[in-house]
Motif scaffolding. Structure first.
Motif, PDB file in Angstrom:
ATOM      1  N   ILE A 154      39.116  37.655  64.179  1.00 53.78           N
ATOM      2  CA  ILE A 154      40.201  38.554  64.591  1.00 53.78           C
ATOM      3  C   ILE A 154      40.245  39.807  63.727  1.00 53.78           C
ATOM      4  O   ILE A 154      40.236  40.940  64.234  1.00 53.78           O
ATOM      5  N   PHE A 155      40.295  39.625  62.405  1.00 49.41           N
ATOM      6  CA  PHE A 155      40.568  40.756  61.517  1.00 49.41           C
ATOM      7  C   PHE A 155      39.311  41.453  61.002  1.00 49.41           C
ATOM      8  O   PHE A 155      39.405  42.583  60.518  1.00 49.41           O
ATOM      9  N   SER A 156      38.158  40.785  61.068  1.00 52.62           N
ATOM     10  CA  SER A 156      36.924  41.424  60.601  1.00 52.62           C
ATOM     11  C   SER A 156      36.057  41.911  61.754  1.00 52.62           C
ATOM     12  O   SER A 156      35.598  43.056  61.744  1.00 52.62           O
ATOM     13  N   VAL A 157      35.838  41.040  62.750  1.00 51.09           N
ATOM     14  CA  VAL A 157      34.955  41.405  63.857  1.00 51.09           C
ATOM     15  C   VAL A 157      35.685  42.285  64.876  1.00 51.09           C
ATOM     16  O   VAL A 157      35.169  43.329  65.302  1.00 51.09           O
ATOM     17  N   PHE A 162      38.862  44.127  57.649  1.00 50.51           N
ATOM     18  CA  PHE A 162      38.261  43.545  56.454  1.00 50.51           C
ATOM     19  C   PHE A 162      36.766  43.362  56.697  1.00 50.51           C
ATOM     20  O   PHE A 162      36.335  43.197  57.836  1.00 50.51           O
ATOM     21  N   PRO A 163      35.968  43.380  55.630  1.00 51.72           N
ATOM     22  CA  PRO A 163      34.521  43.185  55.815  1.00 51.72           C
ATOM     23  C   PRO A 163      34.195  41.760  56.234  1.00 51.72           C
ATOM     24  O   PRO A 163      34.902  40.818  55.889  1.00 51.72           O
ATOM     25  N   VAL A 164      33.113  41.620  56.981  1.00 54.88           N
ATOM     26  CA  VAL A 164      32.698  40.286  57.427  1.00 54.88           C
ATOM     27  C   VAL A 164      32.160  39.482  56.254  1.00 54.88           C
ATOM     28  O   VAL A 164      32.459  38.301  56.091  1.00 54.88           O
ATOM     29  N   VAL A 165      31.352  40.103  55.428  1.00 48.02           N
ATOM     30  CA  VAL A 165      30.805  39.458  54.233  1.00 48.02           C
ATOM     31  C   VAL A 165      31.712  39.801  53.068  1.00 48.02           C
ATOM     32  O   VAL A 165      31.896  40.978  52.735  1.00 48.02           O
ATOM     33  N   LEU A 181      40.276  39.656  48.960  1.00 47.16           N
ATOM     34  CA  LEU A 181      40.934  38.375  48.698  1.00 47.16           C
ATOM     35  C   LEU A 181      41.941  38.006  49.780  1.00 47.16           C
ATOM     36  O   LEU A 181      42.348  36.839  49.877  1.00 47.16           O
ATOM     37  N   VAL A 182      42.345  38.965  50.609  1.00 50.30           N
ATOM     38  CA  VAL A 182      43.433  38.740  51.559  1.00 50.30           C
ATOM     39  C   VAL A 182      43.118  37.615  52.528  1.00 50.30           C
ATOM     40  O   VAL A 182      43.874  36.636  52.657  1.00 50.30           O
ATOM     41  N   LEU A 183      42.007  37.728  53.267  1.00 43.44           N
ATOM     42  CA  LEU A 183      41.689  36.722  54.281  1.00 43.44           C
ATOM     43  C   LEU A 183      41.438  35.334  53.683  1.00 43.44           C
ATOM     44  O   LEU A 183      41.969  34.341  54.209  1.00 43.44           O
ATOM     45  N   PRO A 184      40.639  35.179  52.613  1.00 43.23           N
ATOM     46  CA  PRO A 184      40.496  33.838  52.021  1.00 43.23           C
ATOM     47  C   PRO A 184      41.816  33.250  51.539  1.00 43.23           C
ATOM     48  O   PRO A 184      42.063  32.050  51.706  1.00 43.23           O
ATOM     49  N   PHE A 261      33.535  32.620  53.755  1.00 38.45           N
ATOM     50  CA  PHE A 261      33.715  34.045  53.490  1.00 38.45           C
ATOM     51  C   PHE A 261      32.630  34.629  52.585  1.00 38.45           C
ATOM     52  O   PHE A 261      32.756  35.782  52.160  1.00 38.45           O
ATOM     53  N   SER A 262      31.586  33.846  52.301  1.00 39.85           N
ATOM     54  CA  SER A 262      30.495  34.314  51.429  1.00 39.85           C
ATOM     55  C   SER A 262      31.042  34.875  50.131  1.00 39.85           C
ATOM     56  O   SER A 262      30.623  35.936  49.646  1.00 39.85           O
ATOM     57  N   ARG A 263      31.984  34.161  49.571  1.00 41.72           N
ATOM     58  CA  ARG A 263      32.683  34.617  48.372  1.00 41.72           C
ATOM     59  C   ARG A 263      32.191  33.817  47.165  1.00 41.72           C
ATOM     60  O   ARG A 263      32.104  32.596  47.218  1.00 41.72           O
ATOM     61  N   PRO A 264      31.842  34.477  46.060  1.00 40.60           N
ATOM     62  CA  PRO A 264      31.431  33.719  44.875  1.00 40.60           C
ATOM     63  C   PRO A 264      32.590  32.898  44.336  1.00 40.60           C
ATOM     64  O   PRO A 264      33.746  33.298  44.432  1.00 40.60           O
ATOM     65  N   GLY A 265      32.256  31.759  43.775  1.00 47.68           N
ATOM     66  CA  GLY A 265      33.301  30.903  43.233  1.00 47.68           C
ATOM     67  C   GLY A 265      32.726  29.568  42.805  1.00 47.68           C
ATOM     68  O   GLY A 265      31.555  29.250  43.044  1.00 47.68           O
ATOM     69  N   LEU A 266      33.568  28.781  42.174  1.00 50.00           N
ATOM     70  CA  LEU A 266      33.135  27.486  41.677  1.00 50.00           C
ATOM     71  C   LEU A 266      32.776  26.545  42.818  1.00 50.00           C
ATOM     72  O   LEU A 266      31.841  25.747  42.713  1.00 50.00           O
TER      73      LEU A 266
END
Length: 314
Positions: A154-157, A162-165, A181-184, A261-266
């Motif tokens: 909805i919000f990226s595509v 917001f960016p897709v990646v 950080l908003v969408l995650p 979300f292809s987000r770095p993290g633990l």
């Protein structure tokens, strides 16, 4: 309070030791040979033996366990079996992203769930109450990763807000970090908001039936003062407790959310370690999750005195 904190810290040490022991031996119960898995099926026996000696896998199990505990005592989490990099550096390089995601999702859940729970309790059996309960039921029904995919579509595509990646570039400003950080955060926070809404509503309904609330109404106090100053303060204790207990679920949900979300993290780091059979990184990542949960529970217990001055730590 000092004595209480010391006792809690000592009990946390015991719990961490138990978690470390379970994780250590659970990794050793896996039937596959770690050296063979990391090097591949076509590695020579000499190479496998050299790798086992380098990583200490040729030592007796009790000696491996003793070395593992000694390393933890000195803050050494060991080295990755795959990259041979210090595990502590890998974990602490991505941990701020997971921490910011967890805090942001907690903030979203509280900012939506607490006011909505109070309003639905005040307006019980009205259309507002029905809509709030529908929201809570829908939140329980949606898996976190599925909600994340919907938000991306909805919000990226579609809207391209917001960016897709959602990979975070090095040196990015705080606005860039917050934007990505908003969408995650909403992916995890909306599900928690549904849980907080139901808990706040049920606790608020019970509190509104107490004698001191009826007395406050009888004194002619404004409804806003009765609801948000007297009643809500007592409701916050079970709500904050539930939020602390829900931290483990948030960290578990962060594993899938960071992947979606292809987000770095633990969480994403741990998923990669599982895929590569990096046993040392897996056990260190699990210990880090346990440490965060214990720390949050301690902070929650210490916050009770802020919400209710009658609470004494003895």
């Amino acid at each position: 309070m000092q004595i209480y904190v010391i006792k809690r810290l000592l009990s946390a040490v015991v719990v961490m030791w138990a978690v470390a022991t379970i994780v250590f031996f659970a990794m050793r119960l896996i039937p596959a040979d770690p050296a063979q898995v990391v090097l591949g099926d076509y590695a020579s026996q000499e190479l496998v033996d050299a790798f086992r000696q380098k990583m200490g896998l040729n030592l007796p199990i009790w000696q491996q366990y003793a070395n593992f505990l000694a390393g933890l005592f000195h803050g050494d989490l060991g080295r990755s079996m795959v990259t041979n990099q210090p595990i502590a550096e890998q974990i602490f390089s991505v941990f701020p992203y997971t921490l910011s995601l967890a805090l942001a999702s907690l903030l979203v859940g509280a900012a939506i769930g607490i006011p909505l729970g109070v309003v639905t309790a005040i307006r019980r059996n009205t259309i507002v109450d029905s809509m709030g309960r529908i929201f809570a039921l829908a939140g329980f029904s949606f898996p976190g990763f599925y909600l994340g995919i919907l938000l991306l579509i909805i919000f990226s595509v579609q809207l391209k807000w917001f960016p897709v990646v959602h990979s975070v570039s090095e040196g990015g400003g705080i606005l860039e970090h917050l934007h990505k950080l908003v969408l995650p955060a909403f992916s995890l926070g909306l599900i928690q908001a549904a849980y907080i809404t139901r808990l706040t509503r049920s606790s608020m309904l019970e509190t509104l039936s107490q004698d001191y609330v009826r007395t406050a109404h009888a004194k002619g106090l404004p409804k806003s003062v009765v609801f948000y100053k007297h009643a809500l303060r007592n409701v916050l204790i079970p709500v904050v407790t539930a939020m602390g207990l829900y931290t483990g679920s948030i960290l578990g949900g962060a594993v899938l959310t960071e992947t979606v979300f292809s987000r770095p993290g633990l969480g994403k780091l741990l998923v990669g370690a599982i895929a590569q059979r990096d046993y040392t990184l897996i056990q260190s990542g699990v210990l880090m999750f346990a440490f965060v949960v214990l720390s949050v529970n301690l902070l929650v217990d210490l916050s009770y005195a802020f919400f209710d001055p009658r609470v004494k730590y003895e």
